[in-house]
Scaffold this active site. Sequence first.
Site, PDB file in Angstrom:
ATOM      1  N   GLU A 106       1.483   3.890   2.882  1.00 27.06           N
ATOM      2  CA  GLU A 106       2.060   3.130   4.062  1.00 27.06           C
ATOM      3  C   GLU A 106       3.370   3.032   4.015  1.00 27.06           C
ATOM      4  O   GLU A 106       4.235   2.554   3.982  1.00 27.06           O
ATOM      5  CB  GLU A 106       1.556   1.722   4.519  1.00 27.06           C
ATOM      6  CG  GLU A 106      -0.462   1.878   4.702  1.00 27.06           C
ATOM      7  CD  GLU A 106      -0.496   0.686   4.003  1.00 27.06           C
ATOM      8  OE1 GLU A 106      -2.389   0.661   4.241  1.00 27.06           O
ATOM      9  OE2 GLU A 106       0.140  -0.304   4.867  1.00 27.06           O
ATOM     10  N   HIS A 123       3.443  -3.619   6.183  1.00 25.60           N
ATOM     11  CA  HIS A 123       2.055  -2.382   6.501  1.00 25.60           C
ATOM     12  C   HIS A 123       2.588  -0.907   7.450  1.00 25.60           C
ATOM     13  O   HIS A 123       3.152  -1.117   8.344  1.00 25.60           O
ATOM     14  CB  HIS A 123       1.043  -3.031   6.518  1.00 25.60           C
ATOM     15  CG  HIS A 123       0.738  -4.237   5.570  1.00 25.60           C
ATOM     16  ND1 HIS A 123      -0.158  -3.393   3.994  1.00 25.60           N
ATOM     17  CD2 HIS A 123       1.084  -5.332   4.247  1.00 25.60           C
ATOM     18  CE1 HIS A 123      -0.095  -4.464   3.297  1.00 25.60           C
ATOM     19  NE2 HIS A 123       1.103  -5.435   3.747  1.00 25.60           N
ATOM     20  N   GLU A 141       2.468  -4.626  11.172  1.00 24.16           N
ATOM     21  CA  GLU A 141       1.816  -3.592  10.788  1.00 24.16           C
ATOM     22  C   GLU A 141       2.133  -1.918  12.193  1.00 24.16           C
ATOM     23  O   GLU A 141       2.579  -2.708  12.808  1.00 24.16           O
ATOM     24  CB  GLU A 141       0.094  -3.070  11.135  1.00 24.16           C
ATOM     25  CG  GLU A 141      -0.289  -4.017  10.566  1.00 24.16           C
ATOM     26  CD  GLU A 141      -1.225  -3.637   8.978  1.00 24.16           C
ATOM     27  OE1 GLU A 141      -0.853  -2.183   8.762  1.00 24.16           O
ATOM     28  OE2 GLU A 141      -1.803  -4.283   8.150  1.00 24.16           O
ATOM     29  N   HIS A 164       0.772  -0.997   0.044  1.00 23.77           N
ATOM     30  CA  HIS A 164       0.128   0.036   0.059  1.00 23.77           C
ATOM     31  C   HIS A 164       1.049   1.128   0.050  1.00 23.77           C
ATOM     32  O   HIS A 164       1.688   1.888   1.044  1.00 23.77           O
ATOM     33  CB  HIS A 164      -1.211   0.129   1.297  1.00 23.77           C
ATOM     34  CG  HIS A 164      -1.865  -0.638   1.320  1.00 23.77           C
ATOM     35  ND1 HIS A 164      -1.958  -1.895   2.222  1.00 23.77           N
ATOM     36  CD2 HIS A 164      -2.768  -1.817  -0.103  1.00 23.77           C
ATOM     37  CE1 HIS A 164      -3.069  -2.918   2.008  1.00 23.77           C
ATOM     38  NE2 HIS A 164      -3.427  -2.994   0.726  1.00 23.77           N
TER      39      HIS A 164
HETATM   40 ZN    ZN Z   1      -1.753  -1.607   4.173  1.00 21.09          ZN
END
Ligand code: ZN
Length: 459
Positions: A197, A296, A375, A194
């Site tokens: 990010e 991420h 994350e 993504h």
């Molecule tokens: Zn992501």
Amino acid sequence: MSDGSIPDVQVCISDAYDSGNVEFVSSERVDGVWTVHVRIKPDVYTALEKISHMQYFSFRATVNNISKPTKIVYVIDNASKASYPAAWTGTTVCYNTTDPEDSEAWFRNSTTRYVDGTLTWTHLHVYNCSSYFSYFPPFTYARHLKLVGHLQLAAAKIPHANVESLGQTLDGREIECVTIGTGDKICWIIHRQHPGETMAEHYAEGLLYRLFRLDDVEDPIVEQALQRFRFYVVPCMCPDGGVRGHLRTNGVGANLNREWATKGDYQAPTLERSPEVYHVLHKMDETGVDLFLDVHGDEELPYNFISGAEQTPAWSKRLESLHGAFVASYHRANSDMQQEIGYPPPESREEAQKYMNVATNQVSTRFDCLGMTLEMPFKDCESNVDPDRGWSAARSRALGASVLGPLLYVYPYLRDETEFWTTLPPEDAYVEPHDDYQGFKPLTKRLYSDVRATSSITS
Ligand SMILES: [Zn+2]
């Protein structure tokens, strides 16, 4: 470029740079204070999710005609239309008044508020100059090329290291994969599927600088890691989206973390829509995978955490134990990582089966290996707060560098078919994460980094 000229004070808003995203709306004087309105531009429409994602922003505000320090209010008018509006509460905008390429020169604006569907903050402009505002410190394509250049130079002196292009994106950028190490276990770490990010590529930079010893320090942990693992590291999966200032998609609207398997009549990955995933998965099939980590950032949760492949077909006591030991060891290696707060895992095998197009689920199942999504927060890190900088590029780098400890810790067990978990200490046990913590009330249930219960994804 948009020109927001108003009498006396001139404020020009521009996003015409690598990773910029915002458009100028208007400027006005409100109660004697200059107020500038902007809007976030949406990503290209995503056919699978039937949504145009948006949340990432980055822009340059150039001020002229001030003769003394002057406060200016900035307002993102369409903040309520973002992909995760609930995430704005608790967000602090990042700003830089010197060099946007210098990740140490980014700070947090503590006046940031989410009010009446808008994100607003007040910045004190001290003299006539440019200030940069961003959801998180950018990681530009120019910086990516610089990183790759350093790695190529270092790899030329290391027999088992290489930087290869697995193919090209639809814009024609190389999909770079960095290999190093002579070990018998194959470790794949990919970053920034993504593009908004950006902390994910700061993480990659920290990891790769350590693996290639670009900081030029003696490091016995690196020696051990290179003897035990063969690393395949993709520092940026989505450069086309990154240059565009997208939140979640590449240049043609593909959310890469939904492109790892065909879903219904939606074919994936394909060379026409998601060559980034197509080429990486092809290479994985060639090398095999013993451990997979997908890095991420999360808009809502103010914590670092790791999400696993719970309830997927391959999930077993073996994978659960590996997951628990890895996360516990990571916490011991770096106190910015924690075990309790994260995405609640799916409640059933049927629920998980709907998301086999997510990288961690697909890779873990395909190779019967430990697969994880890491994350990092856009906000400050509540387990270790820093009001001035919040979660930062530097701490993302440090978290990336410190992943070698937990990798080495689980190495002996990755393909162990005995009941090895009976020999591990109790603190290594798997901890089922939850997202219910003081002060945070999620509006919708999350699953796999971004799937909202209200999402239009169908099984
Ligand atoms: Zn992501």
